[in-house]
Design a protein around this motif. Structure first.
Motif, PDB file in Angstrom:
ATOM      1  N   ALA A  69      -7.523  -8.786  -7.459  1.00 47.93           N
ATOM      2  CA  ALA A  69      -7.838  -8.840  -6.128  1.00 47.93           C
ATOM      3  C   ALA A  69      -7.113  -8.495  -4.920  1.00 47.93           C
ATOM      4  O   ALA A  69      -7.595  -7.743  -4.145  1.00 47.93           O
ATOM      5  N   GLY A  70      -6.091  -9.216  -5.076  1.00 42.34           N
ATOM      6  CA  GLY A  70      -4.870  -8.724  -4.110  1.00 42.34           C
ATOM      7  C   GLY A  70      -4.751  -7.205  -3.939  1.00 42.34           C
ATOM      8  O   GLY A  70      -4.675  -6.774  -3.021  1.00 42.34           O
ATOM      9  N   MET A  71      -4.388  -6.775  -5.166  1.00 40.77           N
ATOM     10  CA  MET A  71      -3.753  -5.427  -5.298  1.00 40.77           C
ATOM     11  C   MET A  71      -5.125  -4.622  -4.934  1.00 40.77           C
ATOM     12  O   MET A  71      -4.855  -3.472  -4.298  1.00 40.77           O
ATOM     13  N   ALA A  72      -6.152  -4.917  -5.284  1.00 47.66           N
ATOM     14  CA  ALA A  72      -7.297  -3.978  -4.815  1.00 47.66           C
ATOM     15  C   ALA A  72      -7.625  -4.017  -3.335  1.00 47.66           C
ATOM     16  O   ALA A  72      -7.835  -3.028  -2.561  1.00 47.66           O
ATOM     17  N   TYR A  73      -7.393  -5.148  -2.562  1.00 46.95           N
ATOM     18  CA  TYR A  73      -7.533  -5.237  -1.119  1.00 46.95           C
ATOM     19  C   TYR A  73      -6.392  -4.349  -0.655  1.00 46.95           C
ATOM     20  O   TYR A  73      -6.585  -3.874   0.511  1.00 46.95           O
ATOM     21  N   ALA A  74      -5.033  -4.425  -1.039  1.00 46.57           N
ATOM     22  CA  ALA A  74      -4.223  -3.834  -0.482  1.00 46.57           C
ATOM     23  C   ALA A  74      -4.444  -2.368  -0.787  1.00 46.57           C
ATOM     24  O   ALA A  74      -4.108  -1.287   0.116  1.00 46.57           O
ATOM     25  N   ALA A  75      -5.024  -1.867  -1.963  1.00 48.80           N
ATOM     26  CA  ALA A  75      -5.332  -0.620  -2.056  1.00 48.80           C
ATOM     27  C   ALA A  75      -6.545  -0.170  -1.044  1.00 48.80           C
ATOM     28  O   ALA A  75      -6.112   1.196  -0.774  1.00 48.80           O
ATOM     29  N   LEU A  76      -7.217  -0.669  -0.649  1.00 47.22           N
ATOM     30  CA  LEU A  76      -8.258  -0.372   0.446  1.00 47.22           C
ATOM     31  C   LEU A  76      -7.534  -0.486   1.681  1.00 47.22           C
ATOM     32  O   LEU A  76      -7.817   0.741   2.460  1.00 47.22           O
ATOM     33  N   LEU A  77      -6.561  -1.175   1.736  1.00 43.92           N
ATOM     34  CA  LEU A  77      -5.623  -0.896   3.309  1.00 43.92           C
ATOM     35  C   LEU A  77      -4.882   0.442   3.149  1.00 43.92           C
ATOM     36  O   LEU A  77      -4.910   1.264   4.162  1.00 43.92           O
ATOM     37  N   LEU A 199       0.775  -2.124  -2.725  1.00 42.15           N
ATOM     38  CA  LEU A 199       0.201  -2.687  -4.025  1.00 42.15           C
ATOM     39  C   LEU A 199       0.897  -4.159  -4.413  1.00 42.15           C
ATOM     40  O   LEU A 199       0.302  -4.858  -4.808  1.00 42.15           O
ATOM     41  N   VAL A 200       2.494  -3.764  -4.307  1.00 41.71           N
ATOM     42  CA  VAL A 200       3.368  -5.001  -4.470  1.00 41.71           C
ATOM     43  C   VAL A 200       2.903  -6.279  -3.677  1.00 41.71           C
ATOM     44  O   VAL A 200       2.883  -7.433  -4.031  1.00 41.71           O
ATOM     45  N   SER A 201       3.016  -5.833  -2.424  1.00 39.24           N
ATOM     46  CA  SER A 201       2.575  -6.716  -1.421  1.00 39.24           C
ATOM     47  C   SER A 201       1.157  -7.468  -1.729  1.00 39.24           C
ATOM     48  O   SER A 201       0.952  -8.794  -1.541  1.00 39.24           O
ATOM     49  N   GLY A 202       0.271  -6.750  -2.061  1.00 34.91           N
ATOM     50  CA  GLY A 202      -0.921  -7.216  -2.434  1.00 34.91           C
ATOM     51  C   GLY A 202      -1.083  -8.246  -3.523  1.00 34.91           C
ATOM     52  O   GLY A 202      -1.802  -9.213  -3.669  1.00 34.91           O
ATOM     53  N   ALA A 203      -0.131  -7.868  -4.653  1.00 36.03           N
ATOM     54  CA  ALA A 203      -0.032  -8.535  -5.960  1.00 36.03           C
ATOM     55  C   ALA A 203       0.592 -10.098  -5.360  1.00 36.03           C
ATOM     56  O   ALA A 203      -0.006 -11.163  -5.975  1.00 36.03           O
ATOM     57  N   ALA A 204       1.534  -9.835  -4.580  1.00 36.83           N
ATOM     58  CA  ALA A 204       2.314 -11.217  -4.279  1.00 36.83           C
ATOM     59  C   ALA A 204       1.397 -12.149  -3.421  1.00 36.83           C
ATOM     60  O   ALA A 204       1.438 -13.338  -3.733  1.00 36.83           O
ATOM     61  N   ALA A 205       0.552 -11.488  -2.655  1.00 38.42           N
ATOM     62  CA  ALA A 205      -0.382 -12.295  -1.756  1.00 38.42           C
ATOM     63  C   ALA A 205      -1.484 -12.686  -2.663  1.00 38.42           C
ATOM     64  O   ALA A 205      -1.988 -13.938  -2.415  1.00 38.42           O
ATOM     65  N   GLY A 206      -1.690 -12.194  -3.680  1.00 38.26           N
ATOM     66  CA  GLY A 206      -2.768 -12.743  -4.804  1.00 38.26           C
ATOM     67  C   GLY A 206      -1.944 -14.048  -5.428  1.00 38.26           C
ATOM     68  O   GLY A 206      -2.959 -14.834  -5.553  1.00 38.26           O
ATOM     69  N   ILE A 207      -0.964 -14.124  -5.793  1.00 31.24           N
ATOM     70  CA  ILE A 207      -0.334 -14.997  -6.419  1.00 31.24           C
ATOM     71  C   ILE A 207      -0.364 -16.367  -5.109  1.00 31.24           C
ATOM     72  O   ILE A 207      -0.709 -17.321  -5.828  1.00 31.24           O
ATOM     73  N   GLY A 208      -0.019 -16.117  -3.977  1.00 30.99           N
ATOM     74  CA  GLY A 208      -0.084 -16.730  -3.240  1.00 30.99           C
ATOM     75  C   GLY A 208      -1.318 -17.476  -2.619  1.00 30.99           C
ATOM     76  O   GLY A 208      -1.554 -18.686  -2.697  1.00 30.99           O
TER      77      GLY A 208
END
Length: 314
Positions: A69-77, A199-208
């Motif tokens: 979900a984090g990566m998908a939201y970052a992809a939207l950005l 996408l990396v930032s979205g994945a990391a925020a997803g973990i957070g």
């Protein structure tokens, strides 16, 4: 000894979502693809993680759901910034606001909950006992029983340092951030690299975000992040998007957050002031950094010095 150990344990727990999210945001910032939507991404991921975890009964699938979900939201950005040509900062602010609305909509109309979504029977992410090592003075008590994401955060710290300084992708991220024209002349594709960094930032925020909803209490509400994503972004800026300083800033903000929680039970300081302590620490740290940058830039005329992406080059 026990008091110190308990405080360190709280500080470690408070630092986990900040440091993991900040390390991901560091790559995006270094590529000059500022992800100011870290807080909104954490919120979306927290909801996705607990929803997937409740549906499947597996906390690990919940973690995967939060990361995806984090990566998908970052992809939207990234789509808004690089395809629709929106200003990435404005798009990030909109993404933060949109995240609150989306999560409220899903919680109320899809998950049929009002206010707080707290499904029953959710298995939390495991905590790791140290066994005999828990008897080590102070540190044993601080680390014993920490979430598995504590160890993932340590791995993320090591991996981020190696990736930024020792891998080809890390060199490309820094090259694109320093000079897009020079990177293009060298055959790099800045948009692709910036998208991957986002996408990396979205994945990391997803973990957070997953840590917030699946570590201690399996519940979600639209104020779950409490601004931790913005604090993580402040750690990125304070740390000049460099691993060492970003990690140091994250630990500082984590300690400030733990201190505010610890003092709430003492009753010696106003509760509102205690709640604002992490944000005060953030403002003081950023002010300190700005003063230091001002003094440095008075004597630095280099065009290749790194500037935060939120500051346009002159």
């Amino acid at each position: 000894m026990n008091v110190v150990g308990d405080f360190l344990s709280l500080a470690f727990s408070s630092t986990i979502p900040i440091i993991v999210t900040a390390l991901g945001g560091m790559f995006a910032e270094r590529a000059r693809a500022t992800n100011i939507a870290l807080d909104g991404t954490m919120l979306i991921s927290a909801l996705a993680a607990i929803a997937v975890g409740a549906t499947t009964g597996s906390p690990w699938l919940g973690l995967v759901g939060g990361v995806v979900a984090g990566m998908a939201y970052a992809a939207l950005l990234a789509f808004a910034a690089f395809v629709l040509r929106c200003d990435i900062l404005i798009a990030g602010i909109a993404a933060n606001l949109l995240a609150t609305g989306i999560t409220l909509l899903v919680v109320q109309n899809v998950l049929q909950s009002t206010g707080t979504y707290a499904p029953g029977g959710v298995t939390l992410l495991p905590r790791i006992p140290l066994g005999p090592l828990a008897e080590i003075p102070v540190l044993g008590r601080a680390v014993d029983g920490q979430s598995v994401l504590f160890y993932l955060a340590i791995a993320a710290v090591v991996a981020s340092i190696i990736t930024m300084n020792r891998t080809r992708w890390g060199v490309h991220v820094k090259a694109v951030g320093e000079s897009e024209e020079a990177a293009e002349a060298a055959g790099l594709r800045p948009t692709l690299i910036r998208t991957s960094a986002l996408l990396v930032s979205g994945a990391a925020a997803g973990i957070g975000g997953t840590y917030l909803s699946m570590s201690s209490v399996a519940s979600f509400n639209s104020e779950l992040t409490g601004g931790l994503g913005f604090i993580a972004f402040a750690a990125v800026i304070f740390g000049r998007a460099m691993p060492g300083w970003t990690i140091l800033a994250s630990v500082l903000f984590g300690i400030a957050t733990a201190l505010s929680i610890q003092l709430q039970g003492a009753g010696i300081i106003d509760q509102q002031l205690l709640h604002s302590l992490p944000y005060i620490a953030t403002i003081v740290a950023l002010a300190f950094r700005s003063i230091r940058e001002f003094r440095r830039n008075r004597f630095d005329v280099s065009d290749t010095s790194f500037l935060p992406a939120i500051i346009p080059r002159g």
